[in-house]
Design a protein around this motif. Structure first.
Motif, PDB file in Angstrom:
ATOM      1  N   ASN A  79       0.566  -1.148   0.569  1.00 28.57           N
ATOM      2  CA  ASN A  79       0.007  -0.184  -0.122  1.00 28.57           C
ATOM      3  C   ASN A  79       0.740   1.328   0.312  1.00 28.57           C
TER       4      ASN A  79
ATOM      5  N   ASP B  76      -8.407   1.596  -5.366  1.00 26.20           N
ATOM      6  CA  ASP B  76      -7.761   0.966  -6.092  1.00 26.20           C
ATOM      7  C   ASP B  76      -9.043   1.465  -6.801  1.00 26.20           C
TER       8      ASP B  76
ATOM      9  N   ASP C  20      -8.158  -1.887   4.745  1.00 20.63           N
ATOM     10  CA  ASP C  20      -6.137  -0.952   4.101  1.00 20.63           C
ATOM     11  C   ASP C  20      -5.999  -0.152   3.987  1.00 20.63           C
ATOM     12  N   HIS C  21      -7.988   0.871   3.908  1.00 17.66           N
ATOM     13  CA  HIS C  21      -7.728   2.075   3.026  1.00 17.66           C
ATOM     14  C   HIS C  21      -7.903   3.203   5.050  1.00 17.66           C
TER      15      HIS C  21
ATOM     16  N   HIS D  46     -12.736   4.717  -0.053  1.00 15.15           N
ATOM     17  CA  HIS D  46     -13.535   3.918  -0.323  1.00 15.15           C
ATOM     18  C   HIS D  46     -13.085   2.708   0.766  1.00 15.15           C
TER      19      HIS D  46
ATOM     20  N   HIS E 112      -1.807   1.386  -4.284  1.00 14.08           N
ATOM     21  CA  HIS E 112      -1.033   0.081  -3.994  1.00 14.08           C
ATOM     22  C   HIS E 112       0.197   0.374  -5.342  1.00 14.08           C
TER      23      HIS E 112
HETATM   24 FE    FE Z   1      -6.477  -1.673  -1.284  1.00 17.96          FE
END
Ligand code: FE
Ligand code: ZN
Length: 256
Positions: A12, A130, A56-57, A52, A168
């Motif tokens: 990331n 993403d 992981d965000h 979103h 990413h």
């Molecule tokens: Fe992601």
């Protein structure tokens, strides 16, 4: 203005933009890399932009908001750590004296948004989470191929010079697939060589730019005759723009 990709997890990037006094970050999946960068650059966090709902965000959002009092912006309809200012298509996020237009780009998730600023030190800038990656695009977890194609068309209409900040470092594996799709695209071969050199010394391949992506990204090129032809080798029934795009995405999913 300084634009910095802060690495997080395995692949990331948490993008930071700062002017020497204040900073904004995009999609902080972890708080620690951001807190360290704020200290290192001696800047104060003013805003957090979220594209979103994936962890992981978002997993660092609450700790950063509590530690800094930063304003959090995010999409209209997704499940998010509250409180935040929810933004729809055409609305804006404000930070560092800049205005970021919100573009709704469903496909990876149902409510995914991107943030576009027409002028950061003279160049346009896009934070696209993403949705669009360099030489690739996000997986379709919640949206349809038709939605993702329309979202990518919306992004592809942005100016050539738009700096593309995605979330990413997937560029090399995306390029492997892109080269399988378009083996005679010389711009693509040149970019693959340059990207390999960057990654060999652990440098980011990002930001990319829209002119380059239109030349090399198969998911922005699904209406090109050579791409259609290659896709039909994977799925002979793919004919119209949406079915070709859908087959291209399925091909990438199983490509090794
Ligand atoms: Fe992601
Ligand atoms: Zn995601």
């Amino acid at each position: 203005m300084k634009l910095i990709p802060l690495p997080a997890f395995t692949d990331n990037y948490i993008w930071m933009l700062h002017d020497g006094h204040h900073a904004l970050v995009v999609d902080p999946g972890a708080a620690q890399p951001v807190l360290e960068a704020l200290t290192r650059f001696g800047v104060q966090l003013e805003a957090i932009l979220v594209t979103h709902h994936h962890p992981d965000h978002t997993a660092g959002v609450e700790a950063l908001r509590l530690a800094t009092g930063a304003t959090v912006y995010g999409p209209q309809q997704e499940l998010m750590p509250e409180p935040l200012t929810r933004l729809a298509q055409g609305e804006q996020a404000h930070s560092l004296g800049l205005h970021f237009d919100v573009l709704e780009v469903p496909g990876h998730t149902a409510g995914h948004i991107a943030y576009y600023c027409a002028n950061v030190d003279g160049a346009p800038l896009l934070f696209c989470g993403d949705t669009l990656f360099s030489a690739g695009c996000g997986r379709l977890f919640e949206g349809s191929p038709a939605q993702m194609l329309a979202s990518l068309d919306k992004l592809a209409a942005l100016p050539d010079a738009t700096q593309i900040c995605c979330a990413h470092e997937y560029t090399l594996s995306n390029l492997k697939f892109a080269c399988a799709v378009e083996s005679r695209n010389t711009a693509l071969m040149d970019y693959a060589a340059a990207a390999q050199q960057l990654r060999a010394t652990q440098q980011p391949t990002l930001p990319s730019n829209m002119l380059l992506e239109r030349q090399v990204n198969p998911f922005l090129r699904s209406r090109e005759p050579e791409v259609i032809h290659a896709v039909q080798g994977f799925d002979a029934s793919a004919r119209d723009a949406v079915s070709v795009f859908a087959a291209l995405r399925r091909w990438k999913n199983e490509f090794r």
